[in-house]
Motif scaffolding. Structure first.
Motif, PDB file in Angstrom:
ATOM      1  N   GLN A 249       0.828  -1.201   0.000  1.00  0.00           N
ATOM      2  CA  GLN A 249       0.000   0.000   0.000  1.00  0.00           C
ATOM      3  C   GLN A 249       0.872   1.265   0.000  1.00  0.00           C
ATOM      4  O   GLN A 249       0.660   2.168  -0.806  1.00  0.00           O
ATOM      5  N   TYR A 250       1.853   1.334   0.894  1.00  0.00           N
ATOM      6  CA  TYR A 250       2.598   2.596   0.977  1.00  0.00           C
ATOM      7  C   TYR A 250       3.749   2.698  -0.010  1.00  0.00           C
ATOM      8  O   TYR A 250       4.177   3.806  -0.352  1.00  0.00           O
ATOM      9  N   THR A 251       4.249   1.556  -0.526  1.00  0.00           N
ATOM     10  CA  THR A 251       5.310   1.662  -1.529  1.00  0.00           C
ATOM     11  C   THR A 251       4.744   1.923  -2.926  1.00  0.00           C
ATOM     12  O   THR A 251       5.293   2.732  -3.672  1.00  0.00           O
ATOM     13  N   ARG A 252       3.661   1.266  -3.275  1.00  0.00           N
ATOM     14  CA  ARG A 252       3.047   1.529  -4.577  1.00  0.00           C
ATOM     15  C   ARG A 252       2.239   2.816  -4.560  1.00  0.00           C
ATOM     16  O   ARG A 252       2.048   3.448  -5.593  1.00  0.00           O
ATOM     17  N   GLY A 253       1.715   3.177  -3.407  1.00  0.00           N
ATOM     18  CA  GLY A 253       1.138   4.501  -3.232  1.00  0.00           C
ATOM     19  C   GLY A 253      -0.280   4.703  -3.694  1.00  0.00           C
ATOM     20  O   GLY A 253      -0.762   5.840  -3.722  1.00  0.00           O
ATOM     21  N   ALA A 254      -0.990   3.620  -4.035  1.00  0.00           N
ATOM     22  CA  ALA A 254      -2.373   3.775  -4.511  1.00  0.00           C
ATOM     23  C   ALA A 254      -3.332   3.817  -3.323  1.00  0.00           C
ATOM     24  O   ALA A 254      -4.220   2.985  -3.171  1.00  0.00           O
ATOM     25  N   VAL A 255      -3.137   4.828  -2.470  1.00  0.00           N
ATOM     26  CA  VAL A 255      -3.920   4.923  -1.234  1.00  0.00           C
ATOM     27  C   VAL A 255      -5.198   5.726  -1.470  1.00  0.00           C
ATOM     28  O   VAL A 255      -5.288   6.550  -2.377  1.00  0.00           O
ATOM     29  N   LEU A 256      -6.183   5.464  -0.625  1.00  0.00           N
ATOM     30  CA  LEU A 256      -7.439   6.202  -0.698  1.00  0.00           C
ATOM     31  C   LEU A 256      -7.267   7.560  -0.019  1.00  0.00           C
ATOM     32  O   LEU A 256      -6.728   7.657   1.085  1.00  0.00           O
ATOM     33  N   GLY A 257      -7.733   8.619  -0.684  1.00  0.00           N
ATOM     34  CA  GLY A 257      -7.605   9.967  -0.143  1.00  0.00           C
ATOM     35  C   GLY A 257      -8.578  10.229   0.993  1.00  0.00           C
ATOM     36  O   GLY A 257      -9.545   9.483   1.201  1.00  0.00           O
ATOM     37  N   PRO A 258      -8.363  11.310   1.737  1.00  0.00           N
ATOM     38  CA  PRO A 258      -9.194  11.595   2.907  1.00  0.00           C
ATOM     39  C   PRO A 258     -10.647  11.896   2.571  1.00  0.00           C
ATOM     40  O   PRO A 258     -11.550  11.514   3.323  1.00  0.00           O
ATOM     41  N   PHE A 259     -10.914  12.569   1.472  1.00  0.00           N
ATOM     42  CA  PHE A 259     -12.294  12.911   1.136  1.00  0.00           C
ATOM     43  C   PHE A 259     -13.083  11.660   0.734  1.00  0.00           C
ATOM     44  O   PHE A 259     -14.222  11.463   1.165  1.00  0.00           O
ATOM     45  N   GLU A 260     -12.453  10.801  -0.083  1.00  0.00           N
ATOM     46  CA  GLU A 260     -13.102   9.549  -0.454  1.00  0.00           C
ATOM     47  C   GLU A 260     -13.276   8.651   0.769  1.00  0.00           C
ATOM     48  O   GLU A 260     -14.306   7.982   0.915  1.00  0.00           O
ATOM     49  N   SER A 261     -12.279   8.642   1.640  1.00  0.00           N
ATOM     50  CA  SER A 261     -12.387   7.843   2.863  1.00  0.00           C
ATOM     51  C   SER A 261     -13.569   8.292   3.707  1.00  0.00           C
ATOM     52  O   SER A 261     -14.323   7.475   4.259  1.00  0.00           O
ATOM     53  N   PHE A 262     -13.748   9.590   3.802  1.00  0.00           N
ATOM     54  CA  PHE A 262     -14.863  10.142   4.568  1.00  0.00           C
ATOM     55  C   PHE A 262     -16.201   9.726   3.956  1.00  0.00           C
ATOM     56  O   PHE A 262     -17.131   9.321   4.665  1.00  0.00           O
ATOM     57  N   LEU A 263     -16.303   9.799   2.631  1.00  0.00           N
ATOM     58  CA  LEU A 263     -17.559   9.449   1.973  1.00  0.00           C
ATOM     59  C   LEU A 263     -17.888   7.962   2.135  1.00  0.00           C
ATOM     60  O   LEU A 263     -19.041   7.599   2.405  1.00  0.00           O
ATOM     61  N   VAL A 264     -16.880   7.116   1.983  1.00  0.00           N
ATOM     62  CA  VAL A 264     -17.132   5.683   2.144  1.00  0.00           C
ATOM     63  C   VAL A 264     -17.491   5.367   3.584  1.00  0.00           C
ATOM     64  O   VAL A 264     -18.404   4.569   3.854  1.00  0.00           O
ATOM     65  N   ARG A 265     -16.797   6.014   4.522  1.00  0.00           N
ATOM     66  CA  ARG A 265     -17.119   5.779   5.933  1.00  0.00           C
ATOM     67  C   ARG A 265     -18.560   6.201   6.227  1.00  0.00           C
ATOM     68  O   ARG A 265     -19.306   5.504   6.935  1.00  0.00           O
ATOM     69  N   ARG A 266     -18.982   7.322   5.660  1.00  0.00           N
ATOM     70  CA  ARG A 266     -20.350   7.775   5.863  1.00  0.00           C
ATOM     71  C   ARG A 266     -21.338   6.789   5.248  1.00  0.00           C
ATOM     72  O   ARG A 266     -22.357   6.451   5.859  1.00  0.00           O
ATOM     73  N   GLY A 267     -21.026   6.309   4.048  1.00  0.00           N
ATOM     74  CA  GLY A 267     -21.914   5.354   3.405  1.00  0.00           C
ATOM     75  C   GLY A 267     -22.045   4.061   4.178  1.00  0.00           C
ATOM     76  O   GLY A 267     -23.129   3.462   4.238  1.00  0.00           O
ATOM     77  N   ALA A 268     -20.950   3.616   4.785  1.00  0.00           N
ATOM     78  CA  ALA A 268     -20.963   2.342   5.503  1.00  0.00           C
ATOM     79  C   ALA A 268     -21.939   2.347   6.678  1.00  0.00           C
ATOM     80  O   ALA A 268     -22.429   1.291   7.082  1.00  0.00           O
ATOM     81  N   LYS A 269     -22.242   3.514   7.206  1.00  0.00           N
ATOM     82  CA  LYS A 269     -23.164   3.594   8.338  1.00  0.00           C
ATOM     83  C   LYS A 269     -24.555   3.060   7.978  1.00  0.00           C
ATOM     84  O   LYS A 269     -25.277   2.555   8.834  1.00  0.00           O
TER      85      LYS A 269
END
Length: 407
Positions: A249-269
């Motif tokens: 994850q951290y060497t290839r760098g294809a990490v999820l950004g904070p805004f997308e993380s927030f939206l997915v976290r909200r959706g998961a509720k």
């Protein structure tokens, strides 16, 4: 077979800097955990905020100022989402990536030259492309089999098999794979068993609890549920695999950004509430399709006629929101059907609150050759529906409108 050892929490009052379960084995239902898991509530905030930081301040040149240093390595908003995904998957670790394909690629990145993969003969198009066009260049060989047949999987694995990779239900034909049987076949040769769980989501199916080593989700789909963020995740209970995925994850760098993380976290509720409605609507649509003269074949695990119905009933909490079918008039009827729809939208993707329809051979699998489509069992006239959470009667009426247009 991968180690069953798992990492331990460091005992701090805050969630660990990297992800991990935060429920401590709490017997609360998934519905409740999806709402409350992972929230740090800084300054008494009810919802964990978006931390849009690329980097973090050090106390000195030799000491971190806090738990984070650089967001490609770890970040609070993404970390909260990863805690939630791990919790829902029944995992000890989960890693969030920039897309579902980045998550799948992270799984394949565990492979080395000389390794062999056994994979389903029916796969998401880009997953198939990775295995057909990319990883063979790195010395990885692939055998595609009918993974709904555990004996076919056992016959295909060999000493150099490092990974058995399946989808269930599969995209787009909704074939059902016996996860426990496939995992057993993989573990007989010490291979990793990985399951793309996107069509079910952890609300309906948890592959790790059935013996799989890795559970992959396109977070874009049901976890997010609102068609406004792209992401992916890989979850595991295995400490060694977790360390390798974290490094990828951290060497290839294809990490999820904070805004997308927030939206997915909200959706998961609202995941469980939405899945209940998706499943109910899909069952009603499948019933309408089965009874219509224009329809040749319906693919839905909830139907008694579906060849994987019994396995689905055993390993899934419900049968999902995806329905596929073939019209008697083939591709011409499929074209007329989708053109006549008014409520359902013609678009790729799935798992959102809105209903979507596509013709796989012309859309998601458009780059397949005729031979590849045939091998995957995809008829040119196949139609795939992602059934949303609109009112059931409205969806059934729209589907019947489309069907009546082709008679």
């Amino acid at each position: 077979m991968p180690s069953e050892e798992s990492s331990e929490d460091d005992g701090n009052s805050n969630p660990p800097a990297r992800n991990g379960r935060t429920d401590g084995g709490d017997p609360e239902t998934l519905d409740t955990r999806a709402i409350h898991a992972g929230e740090q509530k800084p300054d008494n905030a009810l919802v964990t905020p978006i931390y849009a930081n690329a980097t973090y301040e050090y106390e000195s040149s030799t000491a971190l100022g806090g738990r984070y240093r650089y967001s490609r390595m770890s970040a609070p908003t993404r970390g909260d989402l990863e805690s939630v995904v791990a919790n829902l998957e029944g995992a000890t670790h989960a890693y969030a990536f920039a897309s579902g394909m980045a998550a799948i690629d992270a799984v394949f990145s565990l492979l080395s030259a000389g390794d062999h993969v056994v994979a389903g003969s029916s796969l998401y198009a880009e997953t198939y492309d990775l295995l057909a066009d990319v990883y063979p260049r790195y010395g990885v060989s692939v055998t595609h089999v009918d993974v709904t047949d555990p004996d076919a999987v056992r016959d295909a694995v060999r000493e150099e098999t490092a990974l058995v990779y399946v989808e269930t239900p599969t995209n787009p034909l909704l074939r059902v794979v016996d996860i426990a049987a496939v995992a057993d076949a993989a573990h007989e040769v010490d291979a990793v068993a990985a399951v793309d769980n996107t069509f079910a989501s952890p609300a309906l199916q948890r592959p790790l609890e059935l013996g799989a080593d890795l559970s992959v989700e396109s977070l874009t789909k049901y976890l997010n549920g609102h068609s406004d963020a792209i992401g992916g995740s890989v979850a595991t209970r295995d400490a060694d695999l977790a360390l390798r995925l974290e490094k990828t994850q951290y060497t290839r760098g294809a990490v999820l950004g904070p805004f997308e993380s927030f939206l997915v976290r909200r959706g998961a509720k609202t995941l469980q509430a939405r899945m209940d409605r998706h499943c109910r609507n899909a069952a009603a649509v499948a019933d309408a399709l089965v009874s219509h003269a224009a329809v040749d074949t319906v693919y839905y695990p909830g139907l008694d006629s579906h060849p994987g119905h019994e396995v689905a009933a055993e390993q899934m909490a419900d049968f999902g929101g995806m329905v596929a079918f073939e019209l008697s008039g083939g591709v011409d009827d499929a074209t007329e059907f989708v053109a006549a729809l008014e409520t359902v939208t013609i678009a790729e993707s799935l798992g959102g609150v809105e209903s979507l329809v596509e013709v796989p051979a012309a859309m998601t699998h458009q780059d397949f050759t005729a031979e590849e489509l045939h091998a995957a069992g995809i008829d040119p006239g196949l139609v795939r529906l992602s059934v949303g959470i609109e009112r059931e009667a409205d969806l059934v009426a729209d589907v019947r409108r489309g069907l009546d247009a082709v008679l």
